[in-house]
Design a protein around this motif. Structure first.
Motif, PDB file in Angstrom:
ATOM      1  N   ILE A  65     -20.267 -18.786  -7.645  1.00 39.55           N
ATOM      2  CA  ILE A  65     -19.445 -19.993  -7.528  1.00 39.55           C
ATOM      3  C   ILE A  65     -18.926 -20.105  -6.098  1.00 39.55           C
ATOM      4  O   ILE A  65     -18.234 -19.206  -5.613  1.00 39.55           O
ATOM      5  N   GLY A  66     -19.269 -21.232  -5.438  1.00 39.55           N
ATOM      6  CA  GLY A  66     -18.952 -21.407  -4.019  1.00 39.55           C
ATOM      7  C   GLY A  66     -20.192 -21.117  -3.213  1.00 39.55           C
ATOM      8  O   GLY A  66     -20.672 -19.976  -3.184  1.00 39.55           O
ATOM      9  N   THR A  67     -20.762 -22.157  -2.591  1.00 35.78           N
ATOM     10  CA  THR A  67     -22.001 -21.939  -1.822  1.00 35.78           C
ATOM     11  C   THR A  67     -21.748 -22.109  -0.329  1.00 35.78           C
ATOM     12  O   THR A  67     -22.457 -22.832   0.364  1.00 35.78           O
ATOM     13  N   GLY A  68     -20.709 -21.450   0.166  1.00 38.28           N
ATOM     14  CA  GLY A  68     -20.452 -21.422   1.610  1.00 38.28           C
ATOM     15  C   GLY A  68     -21.249 -20.309   2.252  1.00 38.28           C
ATOM     16  O   GLY A  68     -22.277 -19.868   1.721  1.00 38.28           O
ATOM     17  N   TYR A  69     -20.772 -19.827   3.396  1.00 35.87           N
ATOM     18  CA  TYR A  69     -21.477 -18.782   4.140  1.00 35.87           C
ATOM     19  C   TYR A  69     -21.720 -17.565   3.252  1.00 35.87           C
ATOM     20  O   TYR A  69     -22.811 -16.988   3.247  1.00 35.87           O
ATOM     21  N   VAL A  70     -20.716 -17.160   2.494  1.00 32.98           N
ATOM     22  CA  VAL A  70     -20.852 -15.941   1.703  1.00 32.98           C
ATOM     23  C   VAL A  70     -21.630 -16.183   0.408  1.00 32.98           C
ATOM     24  O   VAL A  70     -22.592 -15.478   0.101  1.00 32.98           O
ATOM     25  N   GLY A  71     -21.209 -17.201  -0.351  1.00 29.01           N
ATOM     26  CA  GLY A  71     -21.832 -17.451  -1.656  1.00 29.01           C
ATOM     27  C   GLY A  71     -23.308 -17.776  -1.533  1.00 29.01           C
ATOM     28  O   GLY A  71     -24.133 -17.266  -2.311  1.00 29.01           O
ATOM     29  N   ILE A  78     -18.415 -27.376  -5.863  1.00 27.86           N
ATOM     30  CA  ILE A  78     -17.826 -28.667  -6.238  1.00 27.86           C
ATOM     31  C   ILE A  78     -18.228 -29.758  -5.251  1.00 27.86           C
ATOM     32  O   ILE A  78     -18.028 -30.935  -5.504  1.00 27.86           O
ATOM     33  N   ASP A  79     -18.794 -29.331  -4.114  1.00 28.04           N
ATOM     34  CA  ASP A  79     -19.169 -30.279  -3.068  1.00 28.04           C
ATOM     35  C   ASP A  79     -20.573 -30.843  -3.387  1.00 28.04           C
ATOM     36  O   ASP A  79     -21.596 -30.187  -3.182  1.00 28.04           O
ATOM     37  N   LYS A  80     -20.579 -32.101  -3.869  1.00 28.95           N
ATOM     38  CA  LYS A  80     -21.848 -32.705  -4.331  1.00 28.95           C
ATOM     39  C   LYS A  80     -22.845 -32.871  -3.185  1.00 28.95           C
ATOM     40  O   LYS A  80     -24.049 -32.678  -3.359  1.00 28.95           O
ATOM     41  N   ILE A 107     -17.428 -14.890  -7.717  1.00 31.44           N
ATOM     42  CA  ILE A 107     -16.547 -15.931  -7.155  1.00 31.44           C
ATOM     43  C   ILE A 107     -16.566 -15.776  -5.637  1.00 31.44           C
ATOM     44  O   ILE A 107     -16.170 -14.729  -5.107  1.00 31.44           O
ATOM     45  N   ALA A 108     -17.058 -16.807  -4.942  1.00 31.13           N
ATOM     46  CA  ALA A 108     -17.175 -16.743  -3.473  1.00 31.13           C
ATOM     47  C   ALA A 108     -16.580 -17.999  -2.833  1.00 31.13           C
ATOM     48  O   ALA A 108     -17.089 -18.494  -1.840  1.00 31.13           O
ATOM     49  N   VAL A 109     -15.509 -18.500  -3.436  1.00 29.86           N
ATOM     50  CA  VAL A 109     -14.863 -19.705  -2.883  1.00 29.86           C
ATOM     51  C   VAL A 109     -13.934 -19.296  -1.741  1.00 29.86           C
ATOM     52  O   VAL A 109     -13.708 -18.113  -1.500  1.00 29.86           O
ATOM     53  N   GLY A 110     -13.375 -20.268  -1.050  1.00 31.03           N
ATOM     54  CA  GLY A 110     -12.556 -19.984   0.128  1.00 31.03           C
ATOM     55  C   GLY A 110     -11.178 -19.420  -0.238  1.00 31.03           C
ATOM     56  O   GLY A 110     -10.639 -19.689  -1.315  1.00 31.03           O
ATOM     57  N   THR A 111     -10.636 -18.612   0.681  1.00 26.21           N
ATOM     58  CA  THR A 111      -9.249 -18.141   0.552  1.00 26.21           C
ATOM     59  C   THR A 111      -8.553 -18.417   1.885  1.00 26.21           C
ATOM     60  O   THR A 111      -8.298 -17.506   2.667  1.00 26.21           O
ATOM     61  N   THR A 128     -15.276 -10.632  -7.753  1.00 19.75           N
ATOM     62  CA  THR A 128     -14.708 -11.361  -6.595  1.00 19.75           C
ATOM     63  C   THR A 128     -15.383 -10.923  -5.314  1.00 19.75           C
ATOM     64  O   THR A 128     -15.325  -9.761  -4.927  1.00 19.75           O
ATOM     65  N   LYS A 129     -16.021 -11.899  -4.663  1.00 19.36           N
ATOM     66  CA  LYS A 129     -16.629 -11.678  -3.342  1.00 19.36           C
ATOM     67  C   LYS A 129     -15.698 -12.214  -2.276  1.00 19.36           C
ATOM     68  O   LYS A 129     -15.700 -11.766  -1.137  1.00 19.36           O
ATOM     69  N   SER A 130     -14.900 -13.212  -2.646  1.00 21.86           N
ATOM     70  CA  SER A 130     -13.938 -13.767  -1.690  1.00 21.86           C
ATOM     71  C   SER A 130     -13.000 -12.657  -1.235  1.00 21.86           C
ATOM     72  O   SER A 130     -12.753 -11.703  -1.971  1.00 21.86           O
ATOM     73  N   THR A 131     -12.483 -12.793  -0.007  1.00 20.31           N
ATOM     74  CA  THR A 131     -11.501 -11.831   0.493  1.00 20.31           C
ATOM     75  C   THR A 131     -10.140 -12.197  -0.088  1.00 20.31           C
ATOM     76  O   THR A 131      -9.615 -13.283   0.194  1.00 20.31           O
ATOM     77  N   VAL A 132      -9.599 -11.304  -0.901  1.00 22.49           N
ATOM     78  CA  VAL A 132      -8.356 -11.635  -1.624  1.00 22.49           C
ATOM     79  C   VAL A 132      -7.315 -10.538  -1.478  1.00 22.49           C
ATOM     80  O   VAL A 132      -7.658  -9.358  -1.373  1.00 22.49           O
ATOM     81  N   LYS A 184     -21.715 -10.407   8.461  1.00 21.50           N
ATOM     82  CA  LYS A 184     -21.296 -11.110   9.666  1.00 21.50           C
ATOM     83  C   LYS A 184     -22.066 -12.418   9.758  1.00 21.50           C
ATOM     84  O   LYS A 184     -23.287 -12.406   9.582  1.00 21.50           O
ATOM     85  N   GLU A 185     -21.382 -13.519  10.045  1.00 24.25           N
ATOM     86  CA  GLU A 185     -22.119 -14.759  10.309  1.00 24.25           C
ATOM     87  C   GLU A 185     -23.011 -14.515  11.515  1.00 24.25           C
ATOM     88  O   GLU A 185     -22.650 -13.791  12.435  1.00 24.25           O
ATOM     89  N   GLY A 186     -24.195 -15.105  11.511  1.00 20.10           N
ATOM     90  CA  GLY A 186     -25.137 -14.898  12.618  1.00 20.10           C
ATOM     91  C   GLY A 186     -26.144 -13.797  12.282  1.00 20.10           C
ATOM     92  O   GLY A 186     -27.233 -13.764  12.836  1.00 20.10           O
ATOM     93  N   GLY A 207     -13.138 -17.452  14.461  1.00 19.75           N
ATOM     94  CA  GLY A 207     -13.928 -17.463  13.234  1.00 19.75           C
ATOM     95  C   GLY A 207     -13.063 -17.630  12.005  1.00 19.75           C
ATOM     96  O   GLY A 207     -11.843 -17.723  12.078  1.00 19.75           O
ATOM     97  N   SER A 208     -13.765 -17.631  10.856  1.00 19.37           N
ATOM     98  CA  SER A 208     -13.070 -17.937   9.610  1.00 19.37           C
ATOM     99  C   SER A 208     -12.421 -16.708   9.000  1.00 19.37           C
ATOM    100  O   SER A 208     -11.718 -16.809   8.003  1.00 19.37           O
ATOM    101  N   CYS A 209     -12.673 -15.519   9.569  1.00 19.21           N
ATOM    102  CA  CYS A 209     -12.185 -14.311   8.894  1.00 19.21           C
ATOM    103  C   CYS A 209     -11.097 -13.559   9.644  1.00 19.21           C
ATOM    104  O   CYS A 209      -9.995 -13.407   9.122  1.00 19.21           O
ATOM    105  N   PHE A 210     -11.409 -13.073  10.862  1.00 15.42           N
ATOM    106  CA  PHE A 210     -10.429 -12.203  11.532  1.00 15.42           C
ATOM    107  C   PHE A 210      -9.037 -12.830  11.606  1.00 15.42           C
ATOM    108  O   PHE A 210      -8.068 -12.217  11.166  1.00 15.42           O
ATOM    109  N   PRO A 211      -8.897 -14.054  12.172  1.00 17.24           N
ATOM    110  CA  PRO A 211      -7.529 -14.575  12.334  1.00 17.24           C
ATOM    111  C   PRO A 211      -6.778 -14.666  10.997  1.00 17.24           C
ATOM    112  O   PRO A 211      -5.652 -14.187  10.880  1.00 17.24           O
ATOM    113  N   LYS A 212      -7.447 -15.219   9.977  1.00 20.44           N
ATOM    114  CA  LYS A 212      -6.718 -15.399   8.709  1.00 20.44           C
ATOM    115  C   LYS A 212      -6.508 -14.070   7.986  1.00 20.44           C
ATOM    116  O   LYS A 212      -5.471 -13.856   7.360  1.00 20.44           O
ATOM    117  N   ASP A 213      -7.470 -13.162   8.109  1.00 18.73           N
ATOM    118  CA  ASP A 213      -7.316 -11.881   7.412  1.00 18.73           C
ATOM    119  C   ASP A 213      -6.239 -11.005   8.068  1.00 18.73           C
ATOM    120  O   ASP A 213      -5.524 -10.273   7.381  1.00 18.73           O
TER     121      ASP A 213
END
Ligand SMILES: NC(=O)c1ccc[n+]([C@@H]2O[C@H](COP(=O)([O-])OP(=O)(O)OC[C@H]3O[C@@H](n4cnc5c(N)ncnc54)[C@H](O)[C@@H]3O)[C@@H](O)[C@H]2O)c1
Length: 434
Positions: free
Chosen positions: A6-12, A31-33, A82-86, A118-122, A152-154, A259-265
């Motif tokens: 669930i969640g088809t972003g970079y990780v999912g 959910i993004d059609k 579950i690989a949605v955003g956090t 859970t694959k999302s970082t929680v 890692k992205e890339g 990036g989407s991970c280091f700053p928020k994590d």
């Protein structure tokens, strides 16, 4: 195995595709059609090397499916990732709303026992919350396993296919055995599958990113000191990297992490400490990074003066790192905004992130189709992302296109002595000016 992601972003998307590639039947849900209708046709909505080919191959083999229908996916799968955003929430805390909402939606349509992963970082404790939310909604048994993702992205496909380690947190032995079996094809070279409690699994992701961010801020702070005392951070880095207790990886000076991970994590880890554990080290890591993102503009002002009105700057590299089009928290955004505030014009080029940049800057900057085109009439070239194609450019052409031969390099791509010999005024990070 029958899996849902669930969640088809970079990780999912990477996880789902790689699981399909190893023979599983995988249904990816979002959910993004718009995203799903592109994926159904084999089009990946972001840039990640090697991913689109793999998606197409597995679509053709009919092992990989994309849908917005969560119920169908839940009914057809035994393991649900579950690989949605956090994203960052209030006070820097990770916002787990999407994760808990997804968990609740899954439990509403469950028609039998399921394993939720859970694959999302929680934050620590989320696995327990998922279990509570789900058991309150469904009578069917639910096993919750924490399986943080370290790709890692890339280099996401390669990282997923050959992980340094797989972490499984949970106490349901049947679910753990199933996941071990699922991951077995990815660890054939002997890299370990580490089984632990959910708190340690959840924590290990934050600790890992915190260590990596610390390494970056450490070398960036050292590079500032090198500049002040006249040392060369490149030499210093080689010396410390040869100490086996330190190692050569991830100690390259630059313009700060993004990036989407280091700053928020990092912020989420600080927030997890609340008032009791104040995390002074991670706060300093963040503070050093915030300053580092401004380093290039400090160098610009040092050369051209504080009023940048009427100046034009060429920028090479917009994504937060090479081999991705991701611009979330990219240092380029801070640099460009700062140049614009100073009254300057910006002409930017990136091999992959131009569409993302247009969403952020609109018509406030100019976009070049090729790297040399960005240089035309510019007062200086700023290098922000170390894409391969910037490593060995035609310096003669750079000189011809620029109004003045000034290069401000945030990634130490060139040799200062050589740049000086070619007639450039060259600034880099933690080394003497050219
Ligand atoms: N990007 C990375 O490099 C990376 C690496 C490791 C871990 N992570 C973590 O993995 C998680 C996902 O990151 P990402 O970069 O893939 O995010 P992303 O924003 O690229 O993708 C998240 C996807 O989830 C979808 N989504 C949101 N709510 C949904 C719902 N209720 N049902 C179905 N789909 C839904 C969104 O539409 C989006 O496509 C985050 O927790 C992140 O911290 C990311």
């Amino acid at each position: 195995m029958n899996l849902a992601v669930i969640g088809t972003g970079y990780v999912g998307l990477v996880a789902g595709t790689c699981f399909a590639e190893s023979g599983n039947d995988v249904i990816c849900v979002d959910i993004d059609k718009t995203k799903i209708s592109a994926l159904v046709k084999g089009r990946v909505p972001f840039y990640e090397p090697g991913l689109e080919e793999l998606v197409r191959k597995n679509l053709e083999e009919q092992r990989l499916f994309f849908t917005t229908d969560l119920e169908e996916a839940v009914h057809k799968s035994t393991i649900i990732f579950i690989a949605v955003g956090t994203p960052q929430g209030e006070d820097g805390k990770a916002n787990t709303e999407q994760v808990l909402k997804t968990a609740k939606s899954i439990s509403r349509v469950m028609n039998g026992a399921r394993t939720i992963v859970t694959k999302s970082t929680v934050p620590v404790g989320t696995a327990g919350e998922i279990r509570r939310v789900m058991t309150a909604t469904t009578p069917h048994p639910v096993a919750v396993i924490s399986n943080p993702e370290f790709l890692k992205e890339g280099a996401a496909v390669e990282d997923f296919m050959k992980p340094d380690r797989v972490v499984l947190g949970g106490d349901d032995s049947q679910a753990i055995e199933m996941l071990k079996e699922l991951y077995e094809p990815f660890v054939r070279t002997g890299n370990p599958i580490l089984v632990m409690d959910t708190a340690s699994a959840e924590m290990s992701k934050y600790a890992s990113n915190a260590m990596l961010a610390t390494k970056i801020s450490f070398i960036n702070e050292v590079s500032g000191l090198c500049e002040k005392v006249g040392a060369d951070v490149g030499q210093v880095r080689r010396v410390i990297g040869l100490d086996r207790r330190i190692g050569p990886h991830f100690i390259f000076p630059g313009v700060g992490y993004g990036g989407s991970c280091f700053p928020k994590d990092i912020r989420a880890a600080i927030a997890m400490g609340d008032e009791e554990i104040t995390m002074p080290l991670l706060r300093a890591v963040e503070q050093v990074n915030d300053h580092q993102k401004l380093i290039l503009v400090e160098k610009v002002r040092g050369h051209f003066g504080s009023d940048l009105t009427g100046r034009t700057f060429a920028v090479w590299g917009l994504s937060f790192k090479p081999r991705t089009d991701d611009m979330r928290e990219a240092p380029s955004v801070v640099v460009i905004e700062d140049l614009l505030i100073g009254g300057a014009r910006v002409q930017a080029y990136d091999p992959e992130a131009m569409a993302e940049a247009k969403k952020i800057f609109g018509d406030r900057i100019r976009y070049a189709n090729r790297n040399y085109e960005a240089l035309q009439g510019a007062d200086a070239l700023l290098i922000i992302t170390d894409w391969n194609e910037f490593r060995r450019p035609n310096f003669q052409r750079i000189k011809e296109f620029l109004k003045s031969p000034v290069v401000i390099d945030g990634r130490n791509l060139y040799d200062p002595a050589e740049m000086r010999r070619m007639g450039f005024t060259y600034y880099s990070i933690g080394r003497k000016n050219g």
